[in-house]
Design an enzyme around this catalytic site. Structure first.
Site, PDB file in Angstrom:
ATOM      1  N   GLY A  13       0.614  -1.230  -0.111  1.00 19.80           N
ATOM      2  CA  GLY A  13       0.139  -0.096  -0.025  1.00 19.80           C
ATOM      3  C   GLY A  13       0.787   1.116   0.179  1.00 19.80           C
ATOM      4  O   GLY A  13       2.071   1.398   0.005  1.00 19.80           O
ATOM      5  N   ARG A  37       0.355 -10.211   0.106  1.00 22.25           N
ATOM      6  CA  ARG A  37      -0.549 -11.218  -0.853  1.00 22.25           C
ATOM      7  C   ARG A  37      -0.112 -11.160  -2.552  1.00 22.25           C
ATOM      8  O   ARG A  37      -0.528 -11.968  -3.003  1.00 22.25           O
ATOM      9  CB  ARG A  37      -2.080 -10.752  -0.941  1.00 22.25           C
ATOM     10  CG  ARG A  37      -2.978 -11.141   0.361  1.00 22.25           C
ATOM     11  CD  ARG A  37      -4.313 -10.770   0.312  1.00 22.25           C
ATOM     12  NE  ARG A  37      -4.370  -9.118   0.564  1.00 22.25           N
ATOM     13  CZ  ARG A  37      -5.471  -8.824   0.349  1.00 22.25           C
ATOM     14  NH1 ARG A  37      -6.654  -9.338   0.567  1.00 22.25           N
ATOM     15  NH2 ARG A  37      -5.946  -7.366   0.299  1.00 22.25           N
ATOM     16  N   GLY A  73      -5.129  -1.247   5.239  1.00 21.62           N
ATOM     17  CA  GLY A  73      -6.324  -0.224   4.874  1.00 21.62           C
ATOM     18  C   GLY A  73      -6.506  -0.377   3.444  1.00 21.62           C
ATOM     19  O   GLY A  73      -6.050  -0.711   2.632  1.00 21.62           O
ATOM     20  N   TYR A 124     -16.528   5.213   8.590  1.00 20.08           N
ATOM     21  CA  TYR A 124     -14.971   5.023   8.553  1.00 20.08           C
ATOM     22  C   TYR A 124     -14.169   5.138   9.879  1.00 20.08           C
ATOM     23  O   TYR A 124     -13.526   4.523  10.481  1.00 20.08           O
ATOM     24  CB  TYR A 124     -14.104   6.049   7.561  1.00 20.08           C
ATOM     25  CG  TYR A 124     -12.710   6.075   7.501  1.00 20.08           C
ATOM     26  CD1 TYR A 124     -12.118   4.898   6.757  1.00 20.08           C
ATOM     27  CD2 TYR A 124     -12.131   6.883   7.979  1.00 20.08           C
ATOM     28  CE1 TYR A 124     -10.784   4.884   6.389  1.00 20.08           C
ATOM     29  CE2 TYR A 124     -10.717   6.914   8.068  1.00 20.08           C
ATOM     30  CZ  TYR A 124     -10.238   5.943   7.155  1.00 20.08           C
ATOM     31  OH  TYR A 124      -8.643   5.936   7.229  1.00 20.08           O
ATOM     32  N   LYS A 128     -12.268   2.676  12.543  1.00 14.02           N
ATOM     33  CA  LYS A 128     -10.892   2.866  13.055  1.00 14.02           C
ATOM     34  C   LYS A 128     -10.983   2.806  14.565  1.00 14.02           C
ATOM     35  O   LYS A 128     -10.022   2.548  15.340  1.00 14.02           O
ATOM     36  CB  LYS A 128     -10.518   4.137  12.557  1.00 14.02           C
ATOM     37  CG  LYS A 128     -10.089   3.969  10.748  1.00 14.02           C
ATOM     38  CD  LYS A 128      -8.969   3.039  10.808  1.00 14.02           C
ATOM     39  CE  LYS A 128      -8.647   2.949   9.470  1.00 14.02           C
ATOM     40  NZ  LYS A 128      -7.336   2.058   9.069  1.00 14.02           N
ATOM     41  N   ARG A 159      -7.389   9.068  -6.938  1.00  9.44           N
ATOM     42  CA  ARG A 159      -8.363   9.217  -5.943  1.00  9.44           C
ATOM     43  C   ARG A 159      -8.878  10.607  -6.332  1.00  9.44           C
ATOM     44  O   ARG A 159      -8.191  11.453  -5.837  1.00  9.44           O
ATOM     45  CB  ARG A 159      -8.304   8.848  -4.513  1.00  9.44           C
ATOM     46  CG  ARG A 159      -7.897   7.385  -4.363  1.00  9.44           C
ATOM     47  CD  ARG A 159      -7.669   7.131  -2.719  1.00  9.44           C
ATOM     48  NE  ARG A 159      -7.073   5.971  -2.610  1.00  9.44           N
ATOM     49  CZ  ARG A 159      -6.776   5.470  -1.384  1.00  9.44           C
ATOM     50  NH1 ARG A 159      -6.721   6.214  -0.416  1.00  9.44           N
ATOM     51  NH2 ARG A 159      -6.484   4.087  -1.319  1.00  9.44           N
TER      52      ARG A 159
END
Length: 252
Positions: A13, A37, A73, A124, A128, A159
């Site tokens: 990430g 992964r 995340g 969100y 958290k 984004r």
């Protein structure tokens, strides 16, 4: 200082990539293990990568280490459902922390977010907050929670909402000074550095919560304030390298 070893989870990430590079290039760490992964593009002599599915992660998949950094995340766009989002941002960190405790890893460092609160009306922030409370309830040997504000920097994916927010913060960040400094956006590289910095230079006698202002205030080791020169050395010119360098003394 004793050399350290680290595990990074979430290394593919935005922050995880930066943190792995920071740890590998640091003289404080001799080995960095990544559980992911998929493989990393970044390579380094200190780096070892294990490909695992987080649902099937077991205690023996974790190497013995000084620090475990959890940078997991996701976003609702990627997760698609609230259940999948909670799996990545809540269930996985709690499971990994539990395995780390069983494995005897003394320091667990995790990325949360500003405004985290298990009772928040915002999904969100609520997730958290639940993660933070769950980690505290595990009574880990030492827990460091990092709560950055809006993260800025070069991400792999585009984004739109965050790009627009970044543009706004670029304009107002210089105006946020004094007591308002903690509301500044957080650069991704600064967060990665702060995680490394506090892992190495902070006492581990209690859990720590690092807010945005603490992340922004983390300074490179070389930028620490200079210690005053002891009085007995003040006029001992042989020890005053700040005045006479090695070349000056060699030419005497």
């Amino acid at each position: 200082m004793t050399k350290r070893t680290a595990i990074v989870i979430g290394a593919t990430g935005f922050i995880g990539k930066l943190l792995v590079k920071q740890l590998c290039e640091s003289e404080d760490y001799v080995a960095v293990s990544v559980i992911a992964r998929k493989n990393l593009i970044y390579t380094h002599a200190k780096l070892d990568v294990k490909i695992r599915e987080f649902d099937k992660l077991e205690e023996n998949d974790l190497d013995i280490a000084d620090d475990l950094f959890c940078c997991l995340g996701t976003t609702m766009k990627k997760a698609k459902t609230k259940e999948n989002f909670e799996k990545v941002d809540l269930e996985y960190p709690l499971r990994i922390a539990s395995l780390a405790k069983k494995r005897g890893i003394p320091n667990f460092h995790v990325i949360s977010a500003a405004g985290s609160n298990s009772k928040s009306p915002f999904f969100y922030s609520r997730v958290k907050g639940k993660m933070e409370e769950g980690l505290i309830d595990l009574k880990l040997p030492h827990l460091s929670i990092f709560r950055p504000s809006l993260l800025t920097g070069e991400r792999a994916e585009f984004r739109l909402g965050e790009r627009l927010a970044e543009g706004i913060f670029q304009l107002i960040n210089p105006l946020l000074i004094g007591p308002f400094k903690g509301f500044r956006a957080t650069d991704g590289e600064q967060l990665a550095f702060a995680m490394y910095h506090y892992a190495v230079h902070t006492s581990k006698n209690k859990d720590q919560l690092y807010k945005s202002i603490d992340i922004l205030n983390a300074k490179p080791f070389l930028e620490k304030e200079e210690k005053p020169i002891p009085r007995e050395e003040l006029f001992d010119w042989s020890k005053r390298k700040d005045i006479f360098g090695d070349e000056d003394k060699a030419g005497d």
